[in-house]
Design an enzyme around this catalytic site. Structure first.
Site, short mmCIF file in Angstrom:
data_model
loop_
_atom_site.label_atom_id
_atom_site.label_comp_id
_atom_site.label_asym_id
_atom_site.label_seq_id
_atom_site.Cartn_x
_atom_site.Cartn_y
_atom_site.Cartn_z
N SER A 138 -7.73 -4.59 1.18
CA SER A 138 -6.78 -5.19 1.82
C SER A 138 -6.40 -4.50 2.88
CB SER A 138 -6.02 -6.27 1.22
OG SER A 138 -5.47 -6.64 2.45
N LYS A 150 -3.26 -3.66 -3.43
CA LYS A 150 -4.21 -3.01 -2.58
C LYS A 150 -4.50 -2.20 -2.69
CE LYS A 150 -6.46 -7.42 -2.94
NZ LYS A 150 -7.91 -7.89 -3.64
N TYR A 198 1.75 -7.23 -3.72
CA TYR A 198 0.16 -7.84 -3.45
C TYR A 198 -0.73 -6.37 -2.65
CZ TYR A 198 -4.19 -9.90 -1.00
OH TYR A 198 -5.45 -9.53 -0.58
#
Ligand code: NAP
Length: 254
Positions: free
Chosen positions: A146, A163, A159
Site C-alpha cells: 500500500s 505494508k 497497518y
C-alpha cells in the site's frame, strides 16, 4: 481471452472481493488457471462462480485464513497435489482492525495485523517458493502492499508498518530467490474503492483530500490494480525483481 498467463497456475489470496477478485478475473482472462482463497467458504464459492461466468476461465477456490499460518503448508500441499505446482502467488489478503491514533492500538489488533499482513504472506511465499525450488520451476510472487507502507499512515499506523514490512520482505526474497528464476515484486496501491477502504471512501473530507492530491483526479477502482498484477505475474516482466510498483494515480508524486 488473451494469453499472457497461459499455462500458469495462480493462487490469489483475498481473491473473492475487491482488488483480489479483479486480479483473479484478469488472470483468468489471460489464460491462467486461478485459485481464489479467502476465509469464508460461501464467499469463495460465489467468487469462483462469478469469475467463471465473467471469463469462461479455469477458476477454483479454497477457504483459507492467511493468519492461520500453521494451516498454510498443508493447504498449499493439497492445492499442488490437486492443481499442479503454483507458479504465481498473489499475497493480497490483508487486515486493518485498528483505525485510530497508533499509540491507542491494543495488542490483539497489533497481533492480528502482523499475522494476516506479514506472517501469512511469508508462510505462503515460503511454501510456494520451496515447491518451485524443489520442482526446478520458475515463478512470480506478487505482494500487495500500500502507499501506506511508503508514506506516513496516520490512523493506519500499524497497518502501514506491516505494508512496509512486505516491501522489505519482497526485496530480500527477490535477491535470495532470483537466481532460481523466482521473481518477487510488490504493488503499492493508492486508495481504491472497496469494502476494505470504506472508512476512508465514505468520509467526504478524507475522500476529497485523496482526490485532490491524486494526479488522475479520482480514487482507484479494483480493475486499476489488475493490470499491474498481470504484468508482474507474466513473462512480460522477466527482468523486474524486487520492485515496488506504485499504482496510485500519482498520489505519491506530490
Ligand atoms: P476487500 O475488498 O475488503 O477484500 C478483502 C479480501 O480478502 C476478501 O476477499 C476477503 O474475503 C479476504 N480476506 C480478508 N481477511 C482474510 C484473511 N485473514 N485470510 C484470507 N482472506 C482474507 O479489500 P481490498 O481493498 O481489495 O484489499 C486487498 C489488498 O489491497 C489488501 O492487501 C489491502 O491492504 C490492499 N490495499 C487496498 C487499498 C484500498 O484502498 N482498498 C489500498 C492499498 C492497498 P473473506 O472475508 O471471505 O476472507
Amino acid at each position: 481471452m488473451a494469453d499472457r498467463l497461459n499455462g500458469k497456475i495462480a493462487l490469489v489470496t483475498g481473491g473473492t472481493r475487491g482488488i483480489g477478485e479483479a486480479i483473479a478475473t484478469a488472470f483468468a482472462q489471460e489464460g491462467a488457471k486461478v485459485i481464489v482463497a479467502s476465509r469464508k467458504a460461501d464467499n469463495v464459492a460465489a467468487a469462483v462462480a462469478r469469475i467463471r461466468e465473467a471469463t469462461g476461465g479455469d477458476v477454483h477456490g479454497v477457504p483459507l485464513h492467511v493468519g492461520d499460518i500453521a494451516s498454510i503448508p498443508g493447504v498449499v500441499e493439497r492445492l499442488v497435489a490437486e492443481h499442479g505446482q503454483i507458479d504465481v502467488l498473489v499475497n493480497n489478503a490483508a487486515s486493518n482492525p485498528h483505525f485510530g491514533p497508533m499509540i491507542t492500538v491494543d495488542w490483539p489488533a497489533w497481533n492480528k495485523t502482523f499475522e494476516v499482513n506479514v506472517a501469512g504472506p511469508f508462510a505462503l511465499t515460503r511454501a510456494v517458493a520451496q515447491g518451485l525450488l524443489d520442482s526446478g520451476k520458475t515463478g512470480s510472487i506478487v505482494n500487495v502492499s500500500s502507499i501506506m507502507g511508503i508514506a506516513a499512515a496516520p490512523w493506519q499506523g500499524v497497518y502501514g508498518m506491516t505494508k512496509a514490512a512486505l516491501i522489505s520482505m519482497t526485496r530480500t526474497l527477490a535477491v535470495e530467490l532470483g537466481g532460481a528464476g523466482i521473481r518477487v515484486n510488490v504493488i503499492a496501491p493508492g486508495l481504491v474503492e472497496t469494502k476494505f477502504a470504506s472508512a476512508l471512501t465514505e468520509s467526504p473530507e478524507i475522500l476529497a483530500g485523496f482526490v485532490q492530491r491524486t494526479a488522475s483526479g479520482r480514487i482507484g477502482q479494483p480493475s486499476d490494480i489488475a493490470g499491474a498484477a498481470v504484468f508482474l505475474a507474466s513473462d512480460e516482466s522477466t527482468y523486474v525483481a524486487g520492485h515496488t510498483l506504485t499504482v496510485d494515480g500519482g498520489w505519491s508524486i506530490r
